[in-house]
Design a protein around this motif. Structure first.
Motif, PDB file in Angstrom:
ATOM      1  N   GLY A 141       0.748  -1.273   0.079  1.00 41.55           N
ATOM      2  CA  GLY A 141       0.072   0.112   0.132  1.00 41.55           C
ATOM      3  C   GLY A 141       0.776   1.302  -0.018  1.00 41.55           C
ATOM      4  O   GLY A 141       0.382   1.980  -0.620  1.00 41.55           O
ATOM      5  N   SER A 142       2.018   1.278   0.675  1.00 41.28           N
ATOM      6  CA  SER A 142       2.748   2.409   0.699  1.00 41.28           C
ATOM      7  C   SER A 142       4.306   2.267   0.746  1.00 41.28           C
ATOM      8  O   SER A 142       4.661   1.035   1.008  1.00 41.28           O
ATOM      9  N   VAL A 143       5.258   2.981   0.253  1.00 41.23           N
ATOM     10  CA  VAL A 143       6.476   3.025   0.530  1.00 41.23           C
ATOM     11  C   VAL A 143       7.013   3.114   1.711  1.00 41.23           C
ATOM     12  O   VAL A 143       8.285   2.799   2.123  1.00 41.23           O
ATOM     13  N   ILE A 144       6.260   3.524   2.824  1.00 36.70           N
ATOM     14  CA  ILE A 144       6.806   3.873   4.125  1.00 36.70           C
ATOM     15  C   ILE A 144       5.541   3.197   5.023  1.00 36.70           C
ATOM     16  O   ILE A 144       4.352   3.191   4.738  1.00 36.70           O
ATOM     17  N   PRO A 145       6.181   2.489   6.092  1.00 36.15           N
ATOM     18  CA  PRO A 145       5.005   1.784   7.062  1.00 36.15           C
ATOM     19  C   PRO A 145       4.318   2.851   7.637  1.00 36.15           C
ATOM     20  O   PRO A 145       4.481   3.892   7.647  1.00 36.15           O
ATOM     21  N   SER A 146       3.170   2.263   8.143  1.00 37.34           N
ATOM     22  CA  SER A 146       2.193   3.267   8.817  1.00 37.34           C
ATOM     23  C   SER A 146       2.596   3.678  10.018  1.00 37.34           C
ATOM     24  O   SER A 146       3.600   3.182  10.683  1.00 37.34           O
ATOM     25  N   SER A 147       2.284   4.993  10.553  1.00 35.30           N
ATOM     26  CA  SER A 147       2.531   5.904  11.761  1.00 35.30           C
ATOM     27  C   SER A 147       2.065   5.132  13.049  1.00 35.30           C
ATOM     28  O   SER A 147       0.906   4.450  12.813  1.00 35.30           O
ATOM     29  N   ARG A 148       2.577   5.634  14.159  1.00 34.07           N
ATOM     30  CA  ARG A 148       2.065   5.114  15.510  1.00 34.07           C
ATOM     31  C   ARG A 148       0.621   5.494  15.581  1.00 34.07           C
ATOM     32  O   ARG A 148      -0.153   5.033  16.266  1.00 34.07           O
ATOM     33  N   PHE A 149       0.445   6.566  15.093  1.00 32.02           N
ATOM     34  CA  PHE A 149      -0.967   7.167  15.055  1.00 32.02           C
ATOM     35  C   PHE A 149      -2.066   6.657  14.393  1.00 32.02           C
ATOM     36  O   PHE A 149      -3.132   6.095  14.995  1.00 32.02           O
ATOM     37  N   THR A 150      -1.638   5.874  13.243  1.00 38.45           N
ATOM     38  CA  THR A 150      -2.642   5.022  12.543  1.00 38.45           C
ATOM     39  C   THR A 150      -2.752   3.884  13.218  1.00 38.45           C
ATOM     40  O   THR A 150      -3.845   3.290  13.193  1.00 38.45           O
TER      41      THR A 150
END
Length: 212
Positions: free
Chosen positions: A41-50
């Motif tokens: 889905g993305s080139v960067i892993p999901s944030s801690r907020f997500t």
């Protein structure tokens, strides 16, 4: 192959291994994105907020089986394991063998199982571990870019394995997944997380409680 190319091969491999070690999990994730961009889905892993917002509605005391599609390098795995009951199980499913190998190597928890396979086969996969349903299923798969037919198949398969009272948790950049969730879930709650790269849409598809 010439002698010079043959001699260079070990040097090139060592250079790749060194770069991979330097980049750590981010390198594994980025490499996976380059190899299979339509499945990541993305080139960067999901944030801690997500992560926090996505998992907030989960009833952990009544969660025996938590399933994740497309775990990547395990951004959600440890937060789920931290909350999961001691006799619970986390099964993650990914079509990328590099991600699965990385997770098996780095996550040492008896409750954790990483499976190389398709989310569309979730019923068969959890059945192999002795389960006939899941309490919650989480997905970060990019439904808008999946090959034709895969999104609907995953939506149907997930609707069949989630227990009454359980939910399908999805985070996306597109709302396309809602089309695949709607036929199988009685209520779909929506949210949004700005503090993510990129900001993403959040969906919680709930199965109604069985009142029989």
């Amino acid at each position: 192959m010439s002698l010079s190319k043959s001699a260079d091969a070990p040097l090139l491999q060592r250079a790749k291994n060194k770069l991979r070690r330097m980049l750590g999990p981010w390198g594994v994730f980025f490499t996976g994105f380059l190899k299979h961009p339509v499945m990541v889905g993305s080139v960067i892993p999901s944030s801690r907020f997500t992560i926090a917002k996505m998992l907030a509605p989960v009833d952990w005391d009544n969660t025996k089986l938590f399933v994740e599609y497309g775990p990547g390098i395990g951004t959600f795995c440890q937060p789920v394991l931290d909350k999961l009951r001691r006799d619970g199980t986390l099964i993650v499913i990914d079509t990328n063998p590099d991600f699965i190998a990385y997770l098996r190597r780095t996550i040492k928890d008896s409750r954790f199982h990483a499976v190389h396979g398709s989310a569309a086969d979730v019923a068969e996969i959890i059945g192999s571990f002795g389960f006939d349903h899941a309490d919650y299923v989480l997905s970060g798969l990019p439904f808008s870019t999946l090959p034709d037919g895969v999104g609907p198949a995953i939506g149907k398969a997930t609707g069949e394995v989630v227990r009454p009272g359980g939910a399908f948790l999805v985070y996306q950049f597109s709302a396309k997944c809602r089309d695949y969730m709607a036929p199988y879930f009685d209520r779909i709650d929506q949210g949004f997380e700005f503090w993510n790269i990129l900001p993403c849409k959040l969906f919680w598809g709930w199965k109604a409680e069985d009142k029989s």
